[in-house]
Design an enzyme around this catalytic site. Sequence first.
Site, PDB file in Angstrom:
ATOM      1  N   HIS A  31      41.996  99.689 -40.446  1.00 41.49           N
ATOM      2  CA  HIS A  31      42.789  99.120 -41.545  1.00 41.49           C
ATOM      3  C   HIS A  31      42.436  97.640 -41.685  1.00 41.49           C
ATOM      4  O   HIS A  31      42.533  96.871 -40.730  1.00 41.49           O
ATOM      5  CB  HIS A  31      44.271  99.294 -41.201  1.00 41.49           C
ATOM      6  N   SER A  90      45.170  97.999 -37.423  1.00 40.15           N
ATOM      7  CA  SER A  90      44.913  96.872 -38.324  1.00 40.15           C
ATOM      8  C   SER A  90      44.325  95.723 -37.525  1.00 40.15           C
ATOM      9  O   SER A  90      44.943  95.261 -36.548  1.00 40.15           O
ATOM     10  CB  SER A  90      46.213  96.420 -38.971  1.00 40.15           C
ATOM     11  N   MET A 136      45.940  93.275 -50.667  1.00 41.86           N
ATOM     12  CA  MET A 136      47.108  92.460 -51.036  1.00 41.86           C
ATOM     13  C   MET A 136      46.608  91.305 -51.895  1.00 41.86           C
ATOM     14  O   MET A 136      46.614  90.141 -51.493  1.00 41.86           O
ATOM     15  CB  MET A 136      47.831  92.002 -49.770  1.00 41.86           C
ATOM     16  N   MET A 165      44.070  89.611 -47.970  1.00 43.68           N
ATOM     17  CA  MET A 165      45.156  88.804 -48.569  1.00 43.68           C
ATOM     18  C   MET A 165      44.550  87.602 -49.279  1.00 43.68           C
ATOM     19  O   MET A 165      43.656  86.943 -48.741  1.00 43.68           O
ATOM     20  CB  MET A 165      46.100  88.306 -47.478  1.00 43.68           C
ATOM     21  N   GLY A 217      49.090  97.157 -36.034  1.00 46.35           N
ATOM     22  CA  GLY A 217      48.311  95.959 -35.728  1.00 46.35           C
ATOM     23  C   GLY A 217      48.692  95.396 -34.380  1.00 46.35           C
ATOM     24  O   GLY A 217      48.011  95.622 -33.374  1.00 46.35           O
ATOM     25  N   SER A 218      49.829  94.692 -34.326  1.00 47.74           N
ATOM     26  CA  SER A 218      50.230  94.033 -33.083  1.00 47.74           C
ATOM     27  C   SER A 218      50.476  95.039 -31.962  1.00 47.74           C
ATOM     28  O   SER A 218      50.170  94.750 -30.804  1.00 47.74           O
ATOM     29  CB  SER A 218      51.477  93.169 -33.318  1.00 47.74           C
ATOM     30  N   MET A 220      55.164 100.381 -47.609  1.00 51.80           N
ATOM     31  CA  MET A 220      55.258  99.209 -46.727  1.00 51.80           C
ATOM     32  C   MET A 220      56.601  99.234 -46.000  1.00 51.80           C
ATOM     33  O   MET A 220      57.655  99.392 -46.623  1.00 51.80           O
ATOM     34  CB  MET A 220      55.151  97.913 -47.541  1.00 51.80           C
ATOM     35  N   ASP A 236      43.265  94.270 -43.739  1.00 51.69           N
ATOM     36  CA  ASP A 236      44.270  93.629 -44.600  1.00 51.69           C
ATOM     37  C   ASP A 236      43.646  92.466 -45.351  1.00 51.69           C
ATOM     38  O   ASP A 236      43.401  91.400 -44.785  1.00 51.69           O
ATOM     39  CB  ASP A 236      45.431  93.133 -43.734  1.00 51.69           C
ATOM     40  N   HIS A 238      43.363  97.457 -47.402  1.00 50.50           N
ATOM     41  CA  HIS A 238      44.712  97.244 -47.961  1.00 50.50           C
ATOM     42  C   HIS A 238      44.648  95.954 -48.768  1.00 50.50           C
ATOM     43  O   HIS A 238      44.643  94.852 -48.215  1.00 50.50           O
ATOM     44  CB  HIS A 238      45.712  97.159 -46.800  1.00 50.50           C
ATOM     45  N   GLY A 272      52.177  90.518 -45.915  1.00 52.96           N
ATOM     46  CA  GLY A 272      51.751  89.126 -45.724  1.00 52.96           C
ATOM     47  C   GLY A 272      51.467  88.746 -44.286  1.00 52.96           C
ATOM     48  O   GLY A 272      50.605  87.919 -44.032  1.00 52.96           O
ATOM     49  N   PHE A 273      52.178  89.378 -43.347  1.00 56.98           N
ATOM     50  CA  PHE A 273      52.020  88.957 -41.953  1.00 56.98           C
ATOM     51  C   PHE A 273      52.140  90.142 -41.006  1.00 56.98           C
ATOM     52  O   PHE A 273      52.895  91.088 -41.299  1.00 56.98           O
ATOM     53  CB  PHE A 273      53.100  87.915 -41.593  1.00 56.98           C
ATOM     54  N   GLY A 274      51.441  90.053 -39.890  1.00 53.62           N
ATOM     55  CA  GLY A 274      51.580  91.059 -38.845  1.00 53.62           C
ATOM     56  C   GLY A 274      52.759  90.701 -37.942  1.00 53.62           C
ATOM     57  O   GLY A 274      53.331  89.611 -38.041  1.00 53.62           O
ATOM     58  N   GLY A 275      53.123  91.639 -37.091  1.00 57.95           N
ATOM     59  CA  GLY A 275      54.128  91.363 -36.064  1.00 57.95           C
ATOM     60  C   GLY A 275      55.561  91.254 -36.567  1.00 57.95           C
ATOM     61  O   GLY A 275      56.415  90.710 -35.875  1.00 57.95           O
ATOM     62  N   ASP A 312      53.048 101.170 -42.999  1.00 54.87           N
ATOM     63  CA  ASP A 312      52.387  99.946 -42.530  1.00 54.87           C
ATOM     64  C   ASP A 312      53.430  98.857 -42.332  1.00 54.87           C
ATOM     65  O   ASP A 312      54.126  98.473 -43.278  1.00 54.87           O
ATOM     66  CB  ASP A 312      51.355  99.512 -43.597  1.00 54.87           C
ATOM     67  N   GLY A 313      53.495  98.364 -41.100  1.00 55.38           N
ATOM     68  CA  GLY A 313      54.385  97.267 -40.765  1.00 55.38           C
ATOM     69  C   GLY A 313      55.372  97.644 -39.681  1.00 55.38           C
ATOM     70  O   GLY A 313      56.244  98.480 -39.883  1.00 55.38           O
TER      71      GLY A 313
END
Length: 255
Positions: A35, A10, A78, A39, A226-227, A170, A37, A76, A175-178, A204-205
């Site tokens: 990926h 991501s 959102m 939003m 992602g992170s 999910m 994201d 994705h 809403g947020f990475g990490g 994812d997440g």
Amino acid sequence: MSPPAIINPSVLSADFAELGKACRDAMDWKSDWLHLDVMDGHFVPNMTFGAPVIGKLRKHVDRPKEAGGLGTFDCHMMIAEPMRWASIFRDAGADMYCFHYEAAVTSVGAKDPADTQTTEKCTPKNLIRYIHELGMQAGIAIKPKTGVDVLWDILAAEDEKERPDMVLIMTVEPGFGGQKFMASELHKVTALREKYPNLNIEVDGGLAEGTIDQAAEAGANVIVAGSAVFGAKDPAHVIQVLRDAVDKRRGGEKL
Ligand SMILES: O=C(CO)[C@H](O)[C@H](O)COP(=O)(O)O
Ligand SMILES: [Co+2]
């Protein structure tokens, strides 16, 4: 045997001022998909980027995977009104349009951002059909508070054009990475994999070296990270570790 591993970094955790480089890096690291994201600040309390950015990124990403490129731009979505934006993202170069179940069932079926007349409700099956008519693959995502039960009727649609190509579970609140991985969501993956051995099941997440084994064991094969990838010293190594975990589960080896 479940479908092959698809490792899907991501760009949410990449430097947004250098997204073109992030795409090229992801290819160099031997990712399968990318990926993206999207939003809107309504469906989730954050904003990222839209179709114009994705259209520009397309120029940095070769197809197909067999030639060293990335086969799939996995968007994705959102966003609150997924039906409205599908054709615009198709035109920008989206391959997989993955909408949220929660957004589909609370929105109208307008197919144009400027349409203020349509009041007919959007349904997940109608939206999946429309995404297929536009020539994209269709994904359906559920948030942690949504039960997996809502998916059975959609996956069993009589008309295959109304069935999703991928389900996204999910493993954080979108809403947020990490964020911290929610292992509590994996029972949904297990239930889906039991019924649908060939389905692409995405998680994812919070996926990383320390959490991938649980997700792979449950049966996930499309892995968003992602992170864990963009924040790593050796991203190619992380991608290999994620892939190996999924492949081990496919080979029947207990993790
Ligand atoms: O959809 C998302 C957040 O809503 C992101 O794809 C996801 O969180 C990836 O980031 P990380 O791997 O850092 O958790
Ligand atoms: Co995502």
